[in-house]
Write a protein that holds these residues in place. Structure first.
Motif, mmCIF file in Angstrom:
data_model
loop_
_atom_site.group_PDB
_atom_site.id
_atom_site.type_symbol
_atom_site.label_atom_id
_atom_site.label_comp_id
_atom_site.label_asym_id
_atom_site.label_seq_id
_atom_site.Cartn_x
_atom_site.Cartn_y
_atom_site.Cartn_z
ATOM 1 N N ASP A 200 -25.089 -7.106 16.847
ATOM 2 C CA ASP A 200 -24.661 -7.735 15.591
ATOM 3 C C ASP A 200 -24.798 -9.242 15.717
ATOM 4 O O ASP A 200 -24.791 -9.784 16.815
ATOM 5 C CB ASP A 200 -23.187 -7.413 15.319
ATOM 6 C CG ASP A 200 -22.955 -5.922 15.124
ATOM 7 O OD1 ASP A 200 -23.845 -5.262 14.551
ATOM 8 O OD2 ASP A 200 -21.903 -5.424 15.565
ATOM 9 N N VAL A 201 -24.866 -9.885 14.585
ATOM 10 C CA VAL A 201 -24.872 -11.341 14.609
ATOM 11 C C VAL A 201 -23.420 -11.813 14.732
ATOM 12 O O VAL A 201 -22.595 -11.548 13.862
ATOM 13 C CB VAL A 201 -25.545 -11.912 13.344
ATOM 14 C CG1 VAL A 201 -25.468 -13.427 13.332
ATOM 15 C CG2 VAL A 201 -27.001 -11.444 13.285
ATOM 16 N N GLN B 275 -26.864 -14.296 16.945
ATOM 17 C CA GLN B 275 -27.224 -13.024 17.564
ATOM 18 C C GLN B 275 -27.419 -13.162 19.070
ATOM 19 O O GLN B 275 -26.975 -12.320 19.840
ATOM 20 C CB GLN B 275 -28.490 -12.438 16.942
ATOM 21 C CG GLN B 275 -28.672 -11.020 17.470
ATOM 22 C CD GLN B 275 -29.866 -10.313 16.922
ATOM 23 O OE1 GLN B 275 -30.807 -10.932 16.448
ATOM 24 N NE2 GLN B 275 -29.828 -8.993 16.990
ATOM 25 N N GLY C 236 -33.884 -14.624 16.678
ATOM 26 C CA GLY C 236 -33.040 -13.454 16.932
ATOM 27 C C GLY C 236 -33.424 -12.752 18.226
ATOM 28 O O GLY C 236 -34.256 -13.229 18.999
ATOM 29 N N TRP D 56 -32.759 -6.221 19.431
ATOM 30 C CA TRP D 56 -31.847 -5.739 18.388
ATOM 31 C C TRP D 56 -32.087 -6.449 17.081
ATOM 32 O O TRP D 56 -32.417 -7.630 17.051
ATOM 33 C CB TRP D 56 -30.383 -5.968 18.835
ATOM 34 C CG TRP D 56 -30.162 -5.575 20.251
ATOM 35 C CD1 TRP D 56 -30.017 -6.412 21.325
ATOM 36 C CD2 TRP D 56 -30.093 -4.246 20.771
ATOM 37 N NE1 TRP D 56 -29.854 -5.685 22.471
ATOM 38 C CE2 TRP D 56 -29.892 -4.358 22.174
ATOM 39 C CE3 TRP D 56 -30.170 -2.977 20.197
ATOM 40 C CZ2 TRP D 56 -29.778 -3.240 23.001
ATOM 41 C CZ3 TRP D 56 -30.056 -1.864 21.028
ATOM 42 C CH2 TRP D 56 -29.866 -2.012 22.405
ATOM 43 N N ARG D 57 -31.873 -5.702 16.001
ATOM 44 C CA ARG D 57 -32.015 -6.315 14.673
ATOM 45 C C ARG D 57 -31.200 -5.501 13.662
ATOM 46 O O ARG D 57 -31.152 -4.276 13.769
ATOM 47 C CB ARG D 57 -33.480 -6.314 14.255
ATOM 48 C CG ARG D 57 -33.713 -7.018 12.932
ATOM 49 C CD ARG D 57 -35.141 -6.868 12.465
ATOM 50 N NE ARG D 57 -36.039 -7.803 13.137
ATOM 51 C CZ ARG D 57 -37.358 -7.734 13.057
ATOM 52 N NH1 ARG D 57 -37.929 -6.775 12.389
ATOM 53 N NH2 ARG D 57 -38.098 -8.621 13.662
ATOM 54 N N ASP D 58 -30.572 -6.194 12.733
ATOM 55 C CA ASP D 58 -29.811 -5.541 11.660
ATOM 56 C C ASP D 58 -28.832 -4.492 12.190
ATOM 57 O O ASP D 58 -28.765 -3.375 11.667
ATOM 58 C CB ASP D 58 -30.771 -4.853 10.661
ATOM 59 C CG ASP D 58 -31.738 -5.841 10.022
ATOM 60 O OD1 ASP D 58 -31.358 -7.024 9.898
ATOM 61 O OD2 ASP D 58 -32.858 -5.430 9.663
ATOM 62 N N GLY D 59 -28.137 -4.821 13.224
ATOM 63 C CA GLY D 59 -27.097 -3.915 13.712
ATOM 64 C C GLY D 59 -27.604 -2.722 14.495
ATOM 65 O O GLY D 59 -26.847 -1.786 14.776
ATOM 66 N N ARG E 249 -34.464 -2.688 17.274
ATOM 67 C CA ARG E 249 -35.621 -3.001 16.426
ATOM 68 C C ARG E 249 -36.442 -1.743 16.243
ATOM 69 O O ARG E 249 -36.654 -0.991 17.196
ATOM 70 C CB ARG E 249 -36.507 -4.028 17.109
ATOM 71 C CG ARG E 249 -35.924 -5.407 17.182
ATOM 72 C CD ARG E 249 -36.815 -6.257 18.040
ATOM 73 N NE ARG E 249 -38.082 -6.473 17.378
ATOM 74 C CZ ARG E 249 -38.416 -7.604 16.768
ATOM 75 N NH1 ARG E 249 -37.568 -8.604 16.743
ATOM 76 N NH2 ARG E 249 -39.585 -7.747 16.190
ATOM 77 N N THR F 1 -19.401 -3.535 19.154
ATOM 78 C CA THR F 1 -20.590 -2.691 18.946
ATOM 79 C C THR F 1 -21.347 -2.502 20.256
ATOM 80 O O THR F 1 -21.777 -1.393 20.596
ATOM 81 C CB THR F 1 -21.536 -3.346 17.914
ATOM 82 O OG1 THR F 1 -20.784 -3.603 16.728
ATOM 83 C CG2 THR F 1 -22.709 -2.454 17.593
ATOM 84 N N ASP G 11 -37.006 -13.649 19.142
ATOM 85 C CA ASP G 11 -38.098 -13.086 18.345
ATOM 86 C C ASP G 11 -38.961 -14.165 17.679
ATOM 87 O O ASP G 11 -39.721 -13.897 16.756
ATOM 88 C CB ASP G 11 -37.582 -12.056 17.347
ATOM 89 C CG ASP G 11 -36.721 -12.670 16.252
ATOM 90 O OD1 ASP G 11 -36.534 -13.913 16.245
ATOM 91 O OD2 ASP G 11 -36.220 -11.915 15.403
#
Ligand code: GCW
Length: 679
Positions: free
Chosen positions: A150-151, A157, A165, A169-172, A175, A206, A445
């Protein structure tokens, strides 16, 4: 090839020498397929051919020793070595009768041998080459990612990340497209890195779950990096038995807790058979740890080590334990002392598969620190030395700061003890069985991986030094330049090489000149740590002070009158640092509180040194900027990005110069002997 990301040190052109030839790959093993695929791809691109068996006349043979019999060149090389190659992850390289041969006992060695040939380019195929043996200095060469899924509201992040980022990982969640992770693994393998931790040592809610119900995400990453010989490690929370297991306690000596770790770890290995192990930040900056239960850090580490042992895993237990809620008025507490005070008494009490991960300095990745005395104090413990590739305190990938010269000083530091060991000797161990080197990654990223395109050199140099700490920073820089830029420059990046050396070789010292003086450290903006703020941490609980007043500055860490920190060093360093007469100038204010009129070895007073270095540092940045304007890296976008960053570096360096100089001028009332303007 991956689009949307810079090829870094593996642009397709670096495979030209290999790809234009007849290549034979012999043997099985997990990574031999990777070697074969690399060779095949190179040959397809550059007009060579991948041979199918030993009957042809190859120019390059890459063979496992078990398969060496299949072709005369490899057979002879092996026979010449008395029938044995080089052991785990190593390789032999030779060229005789027009055939270049790489021989390895395991397929990881074959892969590292392939990348050695890549580095040599045409040179690998000219003349004769007597057999050379190459082996990694240490078994584990690891990068830690401080990435969150998570951010995080404050840290973003990637904690202390300056390259966008996370690549994992991305958007919770993970990737979706892991091609970039695969490309990262490939870049790392080319440097010699063989382990990666995929989440932050500060383990939030998380990320805790990566150990249990989100383990599949870790397994997916492991699948991507495995073909390049890289194992995945996981940062875990010491409180996992409570957070995830529903137990009332995380006491490491409680049977239920031990049982929980054992069972959970078994499940991890069921999903990821080559899982590397755990990384733990405990009782540090708010992370839970064994102190809550009156247990020692050896108790804590050993419980996790025991759970990992049946599967060959290791726990990296961080020694970064200190009181971050110190009263700034309290002059008896010294953060520099903390790691030694906590850990030195525990020497010999850690399991074999528990690695104590020690930051290279006693404070926190400052531009200049002495080496941590913990590294000399625990001969019966497996120690890993932790470096910071991410430039938290060294310009945050907006400033050029090539860190290999600093790491080289650290690694070569010593001697400790009767056998004259250096830091590198401790980390690598007598026979490669030490804890090895670990570094916090600077990758995100971002298109260039590292934000600043030139910061790629730090990642490259770390991997190479972890493989062989004897390598020279300037030579590593050449390697990196040649791989990265030579293909675009038609083979010869000569003029660019000169420019980049002028910009980078001395950039760490330049950075030091315009920031905190004489080893005193910090003076950064609290929180994000970018840019100057001389008193930013002076009245805070973090234990990072400079104690400047109208008469002088520095931290008295002597035994005679200060915190006694110098006493944590073995001789001769305990004496060298204790005495004003022998303490190196660059660490003067780390160890001593001195008057502004104190005279340094070059004859300058401390106050004049502060003025002079700050003016000089900014001049050096201005010169770098001028040089870069005329440089041609063969890539206009990269040129523009570096130019923009140098503008920012110059702005920030001027800010540092003016704040530091003004601060000390106002404190001391001593004018600049050369009459320059101090605001
Ligand atoms: O340098 C400090 C950083 C923290 C970091 C900590 C550590 C991951 O400011 O962001 O936390 O060190 O090394 O644990």
């Amino acid at each position: 090839d991956l689009t949307g990301v810079h090829p870094a040190w593996l642009p397709p052109g670096v495979f030209r020498a290999i790809g234009a030839r007849r290549v034979l790959v012999l043997g099985d093993g997990p990574l031999t397929g990777t070697v074969r695929a690399e060779a095949e791809q190179a040959c397809a691109r550059h007009g060579g051919a991948l041979e199918q068996d030993g009957t042809g006349s190859p120019d390059l043979v890459l063979a496992l020793s078990a398969a060496a019999g299949q072709t005369p060149a490899a057979r002879e090389l092996l026979a010449g070595q008395g029938g044995s190659a080089v052991g785990e992850e190593g390789y032999l390289l030779a060229r005789r009768d027009g055939v270049t041969v790489v021989l390895a006992d395991d397929s990881a060695g074959l892969l590292y041998g392939l990348f050695h040939v890549v580095r040599l380019g045409e040179e690998a195929f000219t003349g004769e080459r007597p057999a050379e043996r190459h082996r990694p200095a240490a078994r584990r060469r690891m990068l830690d990612h401080w990435d969150n899924i998570d951010v995080h509201p404050v840290m973003g992040q990637v904690e202390r990340g300056y390259s966008g980022g996370s690549i994992f990982w991305r958007d919770g969640g993970p990737r979706g497209d892991l091609a970039r992770v695969r490309a990262y693994a490939r870049l790392l393998a080319a440097t010699g890195v063989n382990a990666v931790t995929v989440n932050n040592v500060n383990v939030h809610a998380t990320e805790s779950r990566l150990l249990t119900d989100r383990l599949g995400d870790v397994a997916a990453i492991a699948d991507e990096v495995r073909p390049y010989g890289i194992r995945v490690h996981l940062s875990v929370s010491f409180a996992s038995p409570i957070r995830l297991g529903g137990l009332p306690t995380a006491d490491p000596l409680d049977e239920r807790v031990r049982e929980w770790w054992a069972r959970t770890t078994e499940q991890v290995y069921a999903a990821i058979p080559d899982f590397g192990g755990y990384v733990v930040k405990a009782d540090s900056e708010g992370q839970p740890g064994p102190f809550a239960y009156g247990r020692s850090h050896a108790d804590g580490a050993n419980t996790l080590a025991d759970a990992l042992a049946p599967f060959g895993g290791v726990v990296h237990w961080r020694a970064f334990v200190y009181n971050h809620r110190q009263d700034w008025r309290d002059r008896s507490t010294d953060r520099a002392r903390a790691a030694y005070d906590h850990f030195a008494p525990l020497d010999g009490r850690f399991r074999d598969n528990a690695i104590l991960q020690v930051k290279h300095g006693p404070m926190d990745f400052q531009t200049r620190e002495p080496v941590s005395p913990v590294i000399a104090a625990m001969p019966s413990t497996r120690l890993a030395v932790e470096l910071q590739v991410t430039q938290e305190y060294t310009g945050q990938q907006r400033h050029v700061c090539y860190l290999a010269p600093m790491w080289k000083e650290v690694l070569g530091f010593g001697p400790w003890g009767a056998d004259g060991r250096t830091v590198a000797d401790v980390a690598t161990g007598a026979s490669g069985d030490g804890g090895g080197l670990v570094a916090v990654s600077n990758v995100g990223d971002d298109f260039y991986w590292t934000g600043h395109p030139l910061a790629q050199a730090n990642l490259y140099a770390f991997g190479r030094l972890a493989w062989d700490p004897r390598l020279e920073p300037a030579a590593l820089l050449d390697e990196w330049i040649d791989l990265t830029f030579a293909p675009a420059a038609g083979g010869d990046p000569g003029p660019l090489r000169r420019t980049l050396h002028a910009l980078m070789d001395g950039s760490w010292r330049t950075y030091e000149r315009y920031t905190a003086p004489l080893g005193v450290g910090f003076m950064v903006r609290p929180g994000h740590h970018y840019g100057p703020d001389v008193d930013g941490y002076e009245y805070t609980p973090w234990g990072t002070y400079h104690f400047a007043d109208r008469d002088g500055a520095g931290v008295d860490r002597t035994r005679a009158s200060g915190t006694g920190f110098t006493g944590q060093y073995p001789r001769p360093w305990s004496e060298v640092y204790e005495s004003l007469g022998t303490c190196p100038d660059e660490l003067l204010l780390f160890f001593h509180h001195v008057p502004y009129g104190h005279v340094l070895r070059d004859g300058a007073t401390v106050i004049q040194h502060i003025y002079d270095t700050h003016f000089a540092g900014v001049e050096e940045v201005a010169e770098s900027r001028r040089l870069w304007e005329r440089a041609d890296p063969g890539d206009p976008a990269l040129h523009a990005r570096v130019k923009e960053l140098l503008d920012e570096q110059l702005r920030c360096a001027e800010e540092w110069r003016d704040q530091v100089n003004a601060y000390f001028f106002r404190r001391s009332g001593v004018p600049d002997a050369r009459g320059r303007r101090i605001p």
